[in-house]
Motif scaffolding. Structure first.
Motif, short mmCIF file in Angstrom:
data_model
loop_
_atom_site.label_atom_id
_atom_site.label_comp_id
_atom_site.label_asym_id
_atom_site.label_seq_id
_atom_site.Cartn_x
_atom_site.Cartn_y
_atom_site.Cartn_z
N ILE A 441 0.85 -1.20 0.00
CA ILE A 441 0.00 0.00 0.00
C ILE A 441 0.87 1.24 0.00
CG2 ILE A 441 -1.61 1.32 1.41
CD1 ILE A 441 -2.88 -1.31 2.19
N ARG A 442 1.89 1.21 0.85
CA ARG A 442 2.77 2.39 0.89
C ARG A 442 3.47 2.57 -0.47
NH1 ARG A 442 5.99 3.20 6.33
NH2 ARG A 442 6.08 5.24 5.34
N ALA A 443 3.78 1.43 -1.06
CA ALA A 443 4.38 1.54 -2.40
C ALA A 443 3.40 2.15 -3.40
CB ALA A 443 4.82 0.16 -2.87
N LEU A 444 2.15 1.73 -3.29
CA LEU A 444 1.13 2.30 -4.17
C LEU A 444 0.99 3.80 -3.93
CD1 LEU A 444 -1.68 -0.45 -4.05
CD2 LEU A 444 -0.16 0.10 -5.97
N MET A 445 1.12 4.21 -2.67
CA MET A 445 1.03 5.64 -2.35
C MET A 445 2.16 6.41 -3.01
SD MET A 445 -0.78 7.87 -0.88
CE MET A 445 -0.62 9.56 -0.35
N ARG A 446 3.32 5.84 -2.88
CA ARG A 446 4.46 6.53 -3.50
C ARG A 446 4.34 6.54 -5.03
NH1 ARG A 446 4.10 7.54 0.85
NH2 ARG A 446 5.65 7.47 2.54
N ALA A 507 -8.15 7.80 -1.21
CA ALA A 507 -8.24 6.41 -0.74
C ALA A 507 -6.92 5.94 -0.14
CB ALA A 507 -8.65 5.51 -1.89
N LEU A 508 -5.82 6.26 -0.80
CA LEU A 508 -4.50 5.85 -0.30
C LEU A 508 -4.16 6.53 1.03
CD1 LEU A 508 -2.44 5.82 -3.62
CD2 LEU A 508 -3.19 3.83 -2.31
N GLU A 509 -4.58 7.81 1.13
CA GLU A 509 -4.31 8.52 2.39
C GLU A 509 -5.08 7.90 3.56
OE1 GLU A 509 -5.18 12.56 1.57
OE2 GLU A 509 -3.20 13.01 0.69
N ARG A 510 -6.28 7.40 3.20
CA ARG A 510 -7.06 6.78 4.28
C ARG A 510 -6.37 5.54 4.86
NH1 ARG A 510 -11.41 7.96 0.78
NH2 ARG A 510 -11.40 5.78 0.03
#
Length: 898
Positions: A441-446, A507-510
């Motif tokens: 998920i963190r990778a997706l955020m980045r 969504a990613l921030e959530r």
């Protein structure tokens, strides 16, 4: 017994005829020896007797024997009264010899009173019936009263009568009148005289030279029956005499001269009428030609202007260039002949007005709308529309060129943007984060942050696409609908990408707190690779960017920008190596610690191979860009050569045209030579100008090359092709008008009877007071010129003269008007009164003339001309079909009433 010579001397001393004037200088040799010839004496007896009787019968008497019937002097005095129309002194009534001598002396005194000096001829010889003296006296009377006044071209009486016979019989075959004896033996000369004046009396074509007696008798019978000329000779005597008597022949022939005197007057009148009608016919032909040429030229202008006013633009560059080529054909092929027609029309108009003025006719007024000024105004309107049409064509071509460039650029940028956005909406719509691990998920955020950075970098391209679409709309691009649709699709997609991006970030921030650690090296690679990748995309876009330039300076600016770009390549290469070094560091750590990598950077889709491939593409595009720029440099250099080539010629042709214009104006006022010398000089100028046409054509060719290369400005010259065309047309028109003015001056000089010296004097006076040297004087200078030539001018008289030389109140006096004024008073021209008097002669003093009279007296063409234009004569004494020659004569000179 006296010899023949002694007899001749004795007779000459006893019978000499002299005259105070010289009319007898060639007829005073009454040869006694000739009278001794019985044949001649017989001819003279018969001829002189018939001649005397032709006059005596008017008094109701005649003579039978010439030497007997004049012995008492009574019939001699009566003869003199009849032929002179004067009264002699009252005769003596007695029958004694002294009464007869007194009467004869009265007759001889009357002869002497008429300028004839009789020496050694007395009344006694006549009273005694001396045949030779009686015949000599009658010959003297014939010479004085029948032949003396016959003089053609200042000849003597005998020569005048002979010249008249020669002229009248010249057209006839087998007739050659050289004297008054053997030239008349075959009778053809007498028949020719009759046929020349009365062809209805003799069929000359049926006469034969080998039938002299028949010819002579035909002439004698016709003359006696129809011309009231009595038979004075015998055909057999003339034919059988080696040399007929000259005096008998002269006496008989003189009767024909007097019989046909009226016909001579009619012939003179007919010649005058023919001359006037010929002038009118020629003028009417010139008027018809002017009307036809003016109509054709105005019709051509009327058809051409709508074509030039049609400003409906084509949608493609090719179609607009075809319009430009059609316009060039119009300028090169269709218009030049019309320029010549316009110039010729003005020349014909001026020549016609000059001829009308010289022949005392009213000025020619063309049909409504066909004046020279009307044609000039129509021509001016054509040239104004023509100039606007050319400017519109060039503007439209530039617009289409810009549109093609923008449309291609729009397509390129749209293709690149659409390629970048392909699949982005699907990626942003994925919910992969729902089943991902914290690290994922963190990778997706980045990865999303990197995408946002990439998205922001592409914002400028979207704005460029919108700006290009707006400019295409403003320039009225023909396929604007598809451009707008594509642009709207991109904008809508861009807005949707922004919305989806924001939703995914939310969504990613959530779930951000689910992320734990992020591989800094992958992140750093992603962060450095994305901008570098964008930079390479921009570089590739710039290296492939299309360009349009119009000068060396503009292409040089692009080359400078490209060189600056190439200067940044070493620094970019360092950035590339640094970015790839991060990836190498990842591989090194994985190898060192035995980490099994998936081979996918979780923060970016860019791989090191992608960076390397794009870098290779950039390096490949750089030399291609170099080549494109150098090719454009070559094209612009070629354009510059075309500019300089055109300018080099234009800078020569422009001043040459101006110089020729000035030289022509100098020739027109030069008084050094005659008008013919001026004409020759102007003809040489005209030939030089015609020979110079090849230079204009070459310049037109260079101008066409420039337009085909889309060159629309030239800083090397102030002369455009339009300037040269206008100057050339003005030069052609000026030389043609100047030649026409000199031709009109020659017409004026010859028609007015002006000598070259007079014309030079007029020209010198005019040029002296033409202070501006422009071929025109203002009124003050004109007044000074007239005063210098001896005119005593008051205000009223000068005002009257100005209305003659400047009827249109232009404020100037031309040389032609000056010449017309100086010669107007002495000009010899036909007038309506003269023509009317000539018709009156043909009509035998009647106030009307018949069709038969016109056809009999005038040549066929001019007779029919009169018949077709004369109105019917109305009067109680007129037969059916009588024509009014009085109103016709007035109409010839534009006069409504005389």
């Amino acid at each position: 017994m006296m010899t023949a010579v002694e007899s001749q001397i004795t007779y000459t001393n006893s019978y000499s005829i002299h005259q105070e004037e010289t009319y007898m200088s060639q007829e005073d040799d009454w040869d006694r020896d000739l009278l001794l010839d019985p044949a001649w004496e017989k001819q003279q007896r018969k001829t002189f007797t018939a001649w005397c009787n032709s006059h005596l019968r008017k008094a109701g008497t005649q003579i039978e024997n010439i030497e007997e019937d004049f012995r008492n002097g009574l019939k001699l005095m009566l003869l003199l009264e009849v032929i002179s129309g004067e009264r002699l002194p009252k005769p003596d009534k007695g029958k004694m010899r002294f009464h007869k001598i007194a009467n004869v002396n009265k007759a001889l005194d009357f002869i002497c009173s008429k300028g004839v000096k009789l020496v050694s001829i007395g009344a006694e010889e006549i009273v005694d019936g001396n045949v030779k003296m009686t015949l000599g006296m009658i010959w003297t009377i014939i010479l004085r009263f029948a032949i003396q006044d016959i003089s053609v071209e200042e000849t003597s009486a005998k020569e005048g009568l002979l010249l008249w016979c020669q002229r009248k019989t010249a057209p006839y075959r087998n007739v050659n009148v050289q004297n008054f004896h053997i030239s008349w033996k075959d009778g053809l000369a007498l028949c020719a005289l009759i046929h020349r004046h009365r062809p209805d009396l003799i069929d000359y074509s049926k006469l034969r030279k080998d039938d002299p007696i028949g010819n002579l008798n035909t002439a004698f019978e016709v003359a006696e029956k129809f011309l009231d000329i009595p038979r004075m000779l015998d055909a057999e005597d003339i034919v059988n005499t080696p040399k007929p008597d000259e005096k008998a022949i002269m006496t008989y022939v003189s009767c024909f001269y007097h019989a046909f005197a009226g016909a001579e007057q009619a012939e003179t009148a007919a010649n005058r009428i023919c001359k006037v009608l010929a002038v009118n016919q020629e003028n009417e032909k010139l008027m018809e030609e002017y009307e036809k040429l003016a109509s054709e030229l105005l019709e051509w202008i009327r058809r051409t202007i709508p074509w030039l006013e049609n400003r409906v633009a084509e949608q493609t560059m090719r179609a607009m260039q075809q319009k430009l080529e059609d316009f060039r054909d119009y300028r090169r092929v269709h218009k030049p002949p019309r320029v010549q027609e316009k110039c010729q029309l003005e020349i014909n108009f001026n020549t016609l007005q000059t001829k009308l003025r010289l022949s005392n006719r009213p000025a020619f007024m063309p049909s409504e709308g066909k004046m020279v000024s009307d044609i000039a105004n129509a021509w001016k309107g054509l040239e104004q529309v023509e100039k606007g049409y050319e400017e519109w064509l060039l503007t439209e071509i530039r617009r289409l060129e810009r549109l093609d460039h923008l449309a291609e650029k729009f397509k390129q940028k749209c293709a690149m943007h659409e390629a970048w956005t392909s699949g982005k909406e699907d990626l942003l719509s994925q919910k992969d984060y729902e089943s991902a691990s914290l690290m994922e998920i963190r990778a997706l955020m980045r990865k999303h942050e990197a995408f946002e950075s990439d998205l922001a970098a592409h914002q400028d391209r979207v704005e460029q696409i919108a700006a290009i679409a707006q400019e295409l709309n403003e320039l009225d691009y023909h396929d604007a609908a598809s451009v707008n649709a594509r642009c709207q699709g991109i904008c809508d997609q861009w807005d949707n990408l922004g919305t989806l991006t924001q939703k995914r970030r939310d969504a990613l921030e959530r779930v951000e707190k689910l992320w734990e650690t992020i591989d800094q090296l992958y992140l750093e690679f992603a962060k450095r690779a994305a901008p570098f990748n964008n930079w390479m995309d921009g570089a590739m876009e710039d290296l492939q960017d299309m360009f349009i330039v119009h000068s060396i300076e503009e292409i040089q600016s692009l080359i400078t920008a490209h060189d600056q770009f190439k200067a940044t390549l070493p620094e970019a290469d360092k950035e590339r190596m640094a970015t790839l070094g991060i990836h190498n560091e990842i591989l090194k750590i994985a190898q060192t610690y035995g980490i099994k990598l998936s081979g996918i950077n979780p923060y970016t889709n860019l791989s090191p191979q992608d960076i390397s491939n794009k870098w290779d593409t950039v390096k490949h595009l750089v030399p291609l860009r170099d080549q494109m720029l150098q090719e454009e440099v070559a094209r612009q250099q070629a354009n510059e050569r075309l500019r300089r080539q055109f300018a080099a010629q234009a800078n020569i042709i422009g001043p040459w045209i101006q110089t020729k214009m000035e030289e022509i104006s100098h020739v027109s006022v030069d008084i050094a030579g005659s008008l013919e010398e001026q004409m020759n000089s102007l003809k040489q100028y005209e030939q030089n100008i015609i020979n110079y046409k090849s230079n204009i054509d070459k310049l037109e060719g260079d101008h066409q090359l420039s337009q085909e290369s889309l060159i629309f400005d030239n800083k090397h010259t102030n002369y455009s092709m339009e300037h040269v065309r206008v100057g050339w047309e003005q030069l052609l028109t000026t030389i043609a008008r100047t030649i026409n003015e000199v031709e009109n001056q020659i017409l004026t000089r010859d028609a007015k009877g002006i000598s070259q010296e007079q014309l030079n004097e007029f020209r010198a006076s005019f040029n002296h007071f033409d202070r501006k040297r422009n071929g025109m004087m203002d009124p003050d200078d004109f007044r000074a010129c007239l005063i210098s030539m001896g005119y005593d001018l008051g205000e009223v008289e000068f005002a009257r003269i100005m209305t003659l030389v400047d009827p249109n109140n232009t404020g100037v006096v031309t040389f032609q008007a000056f010449i017309d004024f100086m010669t107007r008073e002495t000009a010899e021209t036909d007038t309506a009164e003269q023509v009317m008097a000539s018709f009156k002669i043909l009509a035998s003093d009647k106030n009307y003339i018949t069709v038969d009279e016109l056809r009999r007296e005038l040549p066929p063409e001019q007779a029919e001309y009169c018949i077709s234009r004369m109105t019917r004569y109305v009067g109680p004494d007129a037969p059916p079909g009588a024509l009014d020659y009085i109103s016709f004569s007035s109409a010839l000179y534009g006069e409504s009433d005389l």
